[in-house]
Design an enzyme around this catalytic site. Structure first.
Site, PDB file in Angstrom:
ATOM      1  N   GLY A  11       0.820  -1.207   0.000  1.00 24.60           N
ATOM      2  CA  GLY A  11       0.000   0.000   0.000  1.00 24.60           C
ATOM      3  C   GLY A  11       0.853   1.256   0.000  1.00 24.60           C
ATOM      4  O   GLY A  11       1.880   1.319   0.673  1.00 24.60           O
ATOM      5  N   ARG A  72       0.846  -5.279  -5.655  1.00 21.21           N
ATOM      6  CA  ARG A  72       1.058  -6.520  -4.920  1.00 21.21           C
ATOM      7  C   ARG A  72       1.375  -7.619  -5.929  1.00 21.21           C
ATOM      8  O   ARG A  72       0.848  -7.626  -7.030  1.00 21.21           O
ATOM      9  CB  ARG A  72      -0.174  -6.865  -4.088  1.00 21.21           C
ATOM     10  CG  ARG A  72      -0.545  -5.725  -3.130  1.00 21.21           C
ATOM     11  CD  ARG A  72      -1.588  -6.148  -2.107  1.00 21.21           C
ATOM     12  NE  ARG A  72      -2.049  -4.989  -1.331  1.00 21.21           N
ATOM     13  CZ  ARG A  72      -1.421  -4.511  -0.279  1.00 21.21           C
ATOM     14  NH1 ARG A  72      -0.296  -5.076   0.123  1.00 21.21           N
ATOM     15  NH2 ARG A  72      -1.898  -3.468   0.382  1.00 21.21           N
ATOM     16  N   ASP A 103       5.433  -4.896   6.033  1.00 23.29           N
ATOM     17  CA  ASP A 103       5.985  -6.203   6.360  1.00 23.29           C
ATOM     18  C   ASP A 103       5.956  -7.183   5.200  1.00 23.29           C
ATOM     19  O   ASP A 103       6.876  -7.991   5.035  1.00 23.29           O
ATOM     20  CB  ASP A 103       5.277  -6.796   7.586  1.00 23.29           C
ATOM     21  CG  ASP A 103       3.771  -6.903   7.411  1.00 23.29           C
ATOM     22  OD1 ASP A 103       3.246  -6.462   6.375  1.00 23.29           O
ATOM     23  OD2 ASP A 103       3.111  -7.425   8.336  1.00 23.29           O
ATOM     24  N   THR A 125       4.324   2.760   5.714  1.00 26.20           N
ATOM     25  CA  THR A 125       2.953   2.286   5.867  1.00 26.20           C
ATOM     26  C   THR A 125       2.218   3.189   6.842  1.00 26.20           C
ATOM     27  O   THR A 125       2.770   3.573   7.873  1.00 26.20           O
ATOM     28  CB  THR A 125       2.900   0.835   6.374  1.00 26.20           C
ATOM     29  OG1 THR A 125       1.574   0.526   6.801  1.00 26.20           O
ATOM     30  CG2 THR A 125       3.867   0.595   7.515  1.00 26.20           C
ATOM     31  N   ASP A 127      -0.128   2.429   8.766  1.00 25.62           N
ATOM     32  CA  ASP A 127      -0.587   1.710   9.957  1.00 25.62           C
ATOM     33  C   ASP A 127       0.384   1.814  11.129  1.00 25.62           C
ATOM     34  O   ASP A 127       0.022   1.498  12.262  1.00 25.62           O
ATOM     35  CB  ASP A 127      -0.812   0.232   9.635  1.00 25.62           C
ATOM     36  CG  ASP A 127      -2.047   0.009   8.763  1.00 25.62           C
ATOM     37  OD1 ASP A 127      -2.890   0.919   8.702  1.00 25.62           O
ATOM     38  OD2 ASP A 127      -2.154  -1.060   8.151  1.00 25.62           O
ATOM     39  N   ASP A 129       2.792  -0.142  11.879  1.00 29.80           N
ATOM     40  CA  ASP A 129       2.744  -1.479  12.473  1.00 29.80           C
ATOM     41  C   ASP A 129       4.042  -2.278  12.309  1.00 29.80           C
ATOM     42  O   ASP A 129       4.024  -3.513  12.348  1.00 29.80           O
ATOM     43  CB  ASP A 129       1.581  -2.280  11.867  1.00 29.80           C
ATOM     44  CG  ASP A 129       1.701  -2.444  10.349  1.00 29.80           C
ATOM     45  OD1 ASP A 129       2.592  -1.808   9.744  1.00 29.80           O
ATOM     46  OD2 ASP A 129       0.898  -3.198   9.777  1.00 29.80           O
ATOM     47  N   ARG A 171      -5.748  -2.889  10.111  1.00 24.11           N
ATOM     48  CA  ARG A 171      -6.214  -4.274  10.123  1.00 24.11           C
ATOM     49  C   ARG A 171      -5.704  -5.033  11.345  1.00 24.11           C
ATOM     50  O   ARG A 171      -6.436  -5.732  12.015  1.00 24.11           O
ATOM     51  CB  ARG A 171      -5.780  -4.990   8.833  1.00 24.11           C
ATOM     52  CG  ARG A 171      -6.358  -6.399   8.683  1.00 24.11           C
ATOM     53  CD  ARG A 171      -5.933  -7.042   7.384  1.00 24.11           C
ATOM     54  NE  ARG A 171      -4.490  -7.281   7.333  1.00 24.11           N
ATOM     55  CZ  ARG A 171      -3.648  -6.669   6.504  1.00 24.11           C
ATOM     56  NH1 ARG A 171      -4.118  -5.766   5.654  1.00 24.11           N
ATOM     57  NH2 ARG A 171      -2.364  -6.946   6.517  1.00 24.11           N
TER      58      ARG A 171
END
Length: 319
Positions: A11, A72, A103, A125, A127, A129, A171
């Site tokens: 993303g 992707r 990741d 990213t 996120d 994360d 997510r």
């Protein structure tokens, strides 16, 4: 090394272009040829590779998205796809690769390193994360986008005396929801790492009503579930009318904040230095405002954790 490559994968996130710019200009500063690979690992397999120069990254530091595009690629998860990518790098004389992404992108970088092609990961990213770094490129911009949206929604919530559930991205990680909820005074924050019971949420809403509060904001990370499902549960359980806003991909776009531009510039330049110093299979990061790097395998095995003190503070301030 005389030739290195750079790609963005997974993303997109605001600040990726600033990171690309830093990689390209830092490489050229060290008299190293730099090649941009378009469309992520799919572009690597397809040989969509082009030499870049200083002008290639002019006027991009303020732009969202990624000029190298992203995609992707399931094929790159296979030995065959990875070997095709290696053959393309050999064809262009590329000796090392910088991968900007999350990741999933780092798993591809890890596989290439294991096969003899040194890679460095740069965390990009929204996120936030990725373990081993306090912040990832794009998080701050996405956070500010979310906060602006909540501010606007709060005006309507106040005017119509409504409870709003705002669903944000995340997510597996709740950083966006937690930081946005704390910054905007949300009554409840629902994150994957700490799932509140529905009864607790309803109790908090009722306490607010009892003291005369006419509107409420609930922030929900997508990994917890659907905001529409929660709205229905609240209606059924407590007979409280709610409205739902799903922010979606608006969170990924927009011009990066100053914080993200600086972070991306620092991490992109650091990645080049790491490759040129002989490092491989590592991820660039920042901790306590100091540049750090960690082994990819260790970072992928480590689960990102939220700041539980911040989470508790959000509870204490939303009484």
């Amino acid at each position: 090394m005389k030739k290195i490559g750079v790609l963005t994968s997974g993303g997109d996130s605001p600040g990726m272009n600033a990171a690309i710019r830093a990689v390209v200009r830092k490489a050229i500063y060290h008299s190293v040829e730099i090649y941009g690979i378009k469309n992520g690992f799919q572009g690597l397999i397809d040989g969509n590779i082009k030499k870049m120069d200083i002008g290639s990254v002019g006027d991009i530091i303020q732009r969202g998205g990624t000029i190298l595009r992203s995609a992707r690629c399931e094929e790159f998860k296979t030995d065959g796809g990875q070997n095709q990518g290696i053959e393309q790098m050999k064809k262009h004389g590329i000796e090392g690769l910088i991968v900007i992404g999350g990741d999933g992108s780092f798993r591809g970088a890890q596989k290439l390193t294991e096969k003899g092609y040194p890679c460095i990961g740069v965390p990009g990213t929204i996120d936030n994360d990725i373990a081993g770094t306090d912040f990832t490129i794009g998080f701050d911009t996405a956070l500010n986008t979310v906060i602006e949206a909540i501010d606007n929604i709060r005006d309507t919530a106040s005017s119509h005396e409504r409870t709003f559930i705002i669903e944000v991205m995340g997510r597996d990680a709740g950083d966006l929801a937690l930081w946005a909820g704390l910054a905007d005074g949300a009554e409840s924050i629902l994150i994957p790492e700490k799932k509140d019971e529905l009864n607790d949420i309803i109790e908090r809403l009722k306490r607010g009503q009892e003291r005369g509060k006419k509107h409420s904001i609930i922030i929900l990370a997508e990994g917890v579930g659907s905001a529409f499902e929660y709205a229905e549960k609240i209606k059924e359980t407590a007979d409280l009318e709610t409205r739902v806003t799903v922010l979606g991909h608006i969170q990924r776009g927009g011009s990066p904040t100053a914080s993200d531009r600086v972070l991306a510039s620092r991490l992109g330049a650091q990645a080049v230095d790491m490759l040129l110093s002989g490092k491989a299979g590592r991820i660039a990061g920042i901790q306590n405002n100091q540049l750090v790097d960690h082994d990819i395998a260790e970072i992928l095995a480590e689960k990102h954790t939220i700041d539980m003190d911040m989470y508790q503070l959000s509870k204490e301030l939303s009484i």
